[in-house]
Design an enzyme around this catalytic site. Sequence first.
Site, PDB file in Angstrom:
ATOM      1  CB  CYS A   1     -26.183  45.920  -2.232  1.00  0.00           C
ATOM      2  SG  CYS A   1     -25.413  47.531  -2.146  1.00  0.00           S
ATOM      3  CG  HIS A   2     -30.231  50.226  -3.988  1.00  0.00           C
ATOM      4  ND1 HIS A   2     -29.274  50.056  -4.964  1.00  0.00           N
ATOM      5  CD2 HIS A   2     -31.412  50.403  -4.650  1.00  0.00           C
ATOM      6  CE1 HIS A   2     -29.837  50.154  -6.160  1.00  0.00           C
ATOM      7  NE2 HIS A   2     -31.132  50.350  -6.005  1.00  0.00           N
TER       8      HIS A   2
END
Lengths: 208, 197
Positions: A174-175
Amino acid sequence: MSTELEMPAELAAVAAGEAEAVARLRASLVDAAGADGLIDVAYRLVDSPVGPLLLAGTAVGLVRVAFAREGHDAVLQSLAVTVSPRILRAPARLDDAARELEEYFAGRRRLFDLPLDLRLATGFRREVLAHLPEIGYGHTASYATVAALTSSPHAVRAVGTACARNPLPLVVPCHRVVRSDGSRGSYLGGTEAKALLLDLEAGAATCP
Amino acid sequence: MPPPFERLVEAHGAAVLRVCRALVGVQDADDVWQETFLAALRAYPSTAVLNGEAWLVTIARNKALDHHRKAGRLPIPASSQGAADGALPRGLPRGLPRGLPARTPGGTASGGADGVAHSVEAGEDAARVWAAIGALPKKQREAVVYHHLAGLRHAEVAGLLGNSEAAARRASADGMKALREILQGTGMSDTPEGRGQ
């Protein structure tokens, strides 16, 4: 409870070597409990460039990666409620996850090859998580781009929520989801951690 | 909301070990501790656990009774056997010249002779206390162990012993008084060497 403090001085001698004995017994308890299939959630702590990480796994696979800022005690308590309270610190069961994360932080791993237990993300959140690995190592995509991949292409805010509640950060990347204006946006591990990860991947991706 | 089981092990592992050692002796305590926590984990969390420690001590007490039943003998708790047996052989290097071949494993590993001597003394002190606890009448012994060694409240001890809170409190106080007399009686005179350092 501080039983040590309340123990009469005459009895204090019995505590000699107790900590070592309990540590030894704990280790064999974990072995025996594992052999009997009694550990529903195994966990361990590992150090990383983004701070101490809690890794938790079930019989299915890795179920939770948590940053220190999430509060590891709170995360374990929450796992006790959502998965099972039969939780033991059993580091060996998370050896693979620990090793792959170490390789990732050393710039030697671009893909995680771990069984995952995604039970903590349901519905649309789970759909979003399923698309995140499509953003390749060293690349980023906007929340809107990720939304466009899903069954609800306009649900940009919901993509943000799904990322913010990702139970498996780092492993489910998700980064790599950033704002449409190019700024990095928030991250459940903190904006510094997000910057560190994107810089790590950018640096490692340019190496041959 | 039941806490992660790990929290129970962390918080009460040492107290439960003391209870096990008091009830079945240092030698067999490890097995009973293991059986206690495995049984607890197996039952967890279906059992309503209001006080984790009282619950674990109750299981430990039952496992200790099983242990004695299986062994087919009356409770001979807290004999000095275990601790002393474990500690004495390691005490030998103290008096040996350094040039001798290492006949006693562990004696030269770390900490040096002083470290060994200290741990031996600690083991002997513990064995003396366990022996004294073992010499108490059963009810006093259990009251002392559950209240003073495990940290349970008198009301919880009463629940285990099947008596009143006042009776549990009295048994604990009488037990401590008797224990002090026993410990003063055996004193330090029976181990002249290693003392007065």
